[in-house]
Design a protein around this motif. Structure first.
Motif, short mmCIF file in Angstrom:
data_model
loop_
_atom_site.label_atom_id
_atom_site.label_comp_id
_atom_site.label_asym_id
_atom_site.label_seq_id
_atom_site.Cartn_x
_atom_site.Cartn_y
_atom_site.Cartn_z
N GLY A 72 41.22 76.88 146.56
CA GLY A 72 41.41 75.58 145.92
C GLY A 72 41.46 75.60 144.42
O GLY A 72 42.17 74.80 143.80
N ALA A 73 40.73 76.54 143.79
CA ALA A 73 40.67 76.56 142.32
C ALA A 73 42.02 76.79 141.68
O ALA A 73 42.26 76.35 140.54
CB ALA A 73 39.69 77.66 141.86
N TRP A 74 42.93 77.45 142.38
CA TRP A 74 44.26 77.73 141.83
C TRP A 74 45.14 76.49 141.77
O TRP A 74 46.16 76.47 141.07
CB TRP A 74 44.97 78.78 142.67
CG TRP A 74 44.27 80.09 142.69
CD1 TRP A 74 43.39 80.54 143.64
CD2 TRP A 74 44.36 81.15 141.73
NE1 TRP A 74 42.94 81.80 143.32
CE2 TRP A 74 43.52 82.20 142.16
CE3 TRP A 74 45.09 81.30 140.54
CZ2 TRP A 74 43.38 83.38 141.45
CZ3 TRP A 74 44.96 82.48 139.83
CH2 TRP A 74 44.11 83.51 140.28
N PHE A 75 44.76 75.44 142.49
CA PHE A 75 45.63 74.27 142.62
C PHE A 75 45.08 73.02 141.92
O PHE A 75 45.63 71.93 142.07
CB PHE A 75 45.87 73.96 144.10
CG PHE A 75 46.50 75.09 144.85
CD1 PHE A 75 47.86 75.31 144.77
CD2 PHE A 75 45.73 75.97 145.59
CE1 PHE A 75 48.46 76.37 145.45
CE2 PHE A 75 46.30 77.04 146.27
CZ PHE A 75 47.68 77.23 146.20
N VAL A 76 44.00 73.19 141.16
CA VAL A 76 43.44 72.06 140.42
C VAL A 76 44.11 72.00 139.04
O VAL A 76 44.01 72.95 138.27
CB VAL A 76 41.91 72.22 140.24
CG1 VAL A 76 41.34 71.03 139.46
CG2 VAL A 76 41.23 72.35 141.60
N PRO A 77 44.80 70.93 138.73
CA PRO A 77 45.49 70.84 137.42
C PRO A 77 44.54 71.08 136.25
O PRO A 77 43.38 70.66 136.28
CB PRO A 77 46.02 69.39 137.42
CG PRO A 77 46.16 69.03 138.87
CD PRO A 77 45.01 69.72 139.55
N ILE A 78 45.02 71.75 135.25
CA ILE A 78 44.29 72.12 134.04
C ILE A 78 43.17 73.11 134.34
O ILE A 78 43.09 74.18 133.72
CB ILE A 78 43.70 70.87 133.32
CG1 ILE A 78 44.80 69.82 133.10
CG2 ILE A 78 43.06 71.29 132.02
CD1 ILE A 78 45.95 70.30 132.26
N TRP A 85 39.09 78.12 136.20
CA TRP A 85 38.25 78.07 137.39
C TRP A 85 38.38 79.33 138.27
O TRP A 85 37.38 79.90 138.70
CB TRP A 85 38.57 76.82 138.21
CG TRP A 85 37.47 76.40 139.14
CD1 TRP A 85 36.44 77.16 139.59
CD2 TRP A 85 37.32 75.12 139.74
NE1 TRP A 85 35.64 76.44 140.44
CE2 TRP A 85 36.16 75.18 140.56
CE3 TRP A 85 38.04 73.94 139.68
CZ2 TRP A 85 35.74 74.09 141.31
CZ3 TRP A 85 37.61 72.85 140.42
CH2 TRP A 85 36.47 72.93 141.23
N PRO A 86 39.61 79.81 138.55
CA PRO A 86 39.70 81.04 139.36
C PRO A 86 38.99 82.22 138.72
O PRO A 86 38.43 83.07 139.43
CB PRO A 86 41.22 81.28 139.44
CG PRO A 86 41.82 79.92 139.28
CD PRO A 86 40.94 79.24 138.28
N ARG A 87 39.00 82.28 137.38
CA ARG A 87 38.26 83.36 136.72
C ARG A 87 36.77 83.24 137.01
O ARG A 87 36.09 84.25 137.21
CB ARG A 87 38.50 83.34 135.21
CG ARG A 87 37.75 84.45 134.49
CD ARG A 87 37.76 84.32 132.97
NE ARG A 87 36.89 85.34 132.38
CZ ARG A 87 35.59 85.23 132.25
NH1 ARG A 87 34.97 84.12 132.66
NH2 ARG A 87 34.86 86.19 131.71
N SER A 88 36.26 82.02 137.01
CA SER A 88 34.85 81.83 137.31
C SER A 88 34.51 82.32 138.71
O SER A 88 33.48 82.96 138.94
CB SER A 88 34.49 80.33 137.18
OG SER A 88 33.14 80.11 137.52
N VAL A 89 35.40 82.05 139.66
CA VAL A 89 35.23 82.55 141.03
C VAL A 89 35.26 84.08 141.03
O VAL A 89 34.45 84.72 141.70
CB VAL A 89 36.31 81.98 141.95
CG1 VAL A 89 36.18 82.58 143.37
CG2 VAL A 89 36.23 80.46 142.02
N ALA A 90 36.19 84.64 140.27
CA ALA A 90 36.32 86.09 140.20
C ALA A 90 35.08 86.74 139.60
O ALA A 90 34.64 87.80 140.06
CB ALA A 90 37.55 86.47 139.39
N VAL A 91 34.51 86.11 138.58
CA VAL A 91 33.31 86.65 137.94
C VAL A 91 32.15 86.72 138.94
O VAL A 91 31.45 87.73 139.04
CB VAL A 91 32.91 85.80 136.71
CG1 VAL A 91 31.50 86.15 136.24
CG2 VAL A 91 33.91 86.02 135.58
#
Length: 212
Positions: free
Chosen positions: A97-103, A108-114
């Motif tokens: 879902g983080a990839w599809f949230v505008p702005i 956000w995906p980086r935060s998930v990756a971390v």
């Protein structure tokens, strides 16, 4: 439950390599246009075909890569939940879902990756320094990912809007630069995928005890 991400990682790496190959073709197609517009070769018969074909091919390969990458990303995030469930904000579903949230998709995906990276290390609660598990690869991958997305869109827009010889020359130059940046981004993405997959595989197969 842990699920092996190796197979998916191979598919992601292959698609990222294919993206780099299409970027090489795009670079030389743009170089041909640049030379034509700069008057260094015969400009007769000028055509956008080379750039158009490589752009379409790159777009199709890129779309396939995005789908497979997100599936892989979701799998390693779910594994990370098993390794260290307290190191994450939100559930594994945000790996998609983080990839599809505008702005917010810019960070956000980086935060998930971390969180996933940290949980996959030998010691999820350590600093990860000096053992090849620092965030350097992750950070460089993300920085180039954002750069290639922005610069690629800019270069494409400049070329598409070109009407004069000077504008086509500038647009082709920007496309060459965007292709080089995208190749570097693809290489860093491959390193990121391979390293994170290796960390999880080692941990899951018992070479490194998983966090309890």
């Amino acid at each position: 439950m842990l699920r092996n991400p190796l197979g998916l990682s191979y598919a992601v790496v292959a698609l990222l390599a294919a993206i780099a190959v299409t970027d090489v073709f795009l670079f030389f197609s743009a170089l041909h246009v640049w030379l034509l517009m700069a008057g260094r070769t015969d400009a007769a018969g000028f055509t956008h075909l080379g750039i158009d074909v490589t752009s379409v091919a790159g777009g199709l390969v890129g779309l396939a890569c995005q789908v497979v990458f997100i599936i892989w990303f979701f799998r390693v995030r779910r594994n990370a939940q098993v390794f260290a469930p307290d190191l994450h904000r939100g559930g594994p579903g945000w790996a998609i879902g983080a990839w599809f949230v505008p702005i917010a998709h810019f960070w956000w995906p980086r935060s998930v990756a971390v969180g996933t990276w940290r949980a996959s290390r030998r010691d999820p609660y350590g600093d990860g320094k000096g053992d090849g598990e620092s965030f350097a690869v992750l950070n460089w991958w993300w920085a180039l990912f954002i750069l290639t997305a922005l610069f690629g869109s800019f270069a494409g827009a400049v070329y598409e809007d070109a009407d004069t010889v000077e504008e086509f020359t500038a647009g082709a130059g920007f496309l060459m630069g965007a292709a080089v940046v995208d190749i570097v981004a693809a290489v860093l993405a491959i390193l990121f995928v391979r390293r994170l997959t290796s960390m999880q595989h080692a941990k899951a197969t018992g070479m490194i005890p998983a966090a309890q």
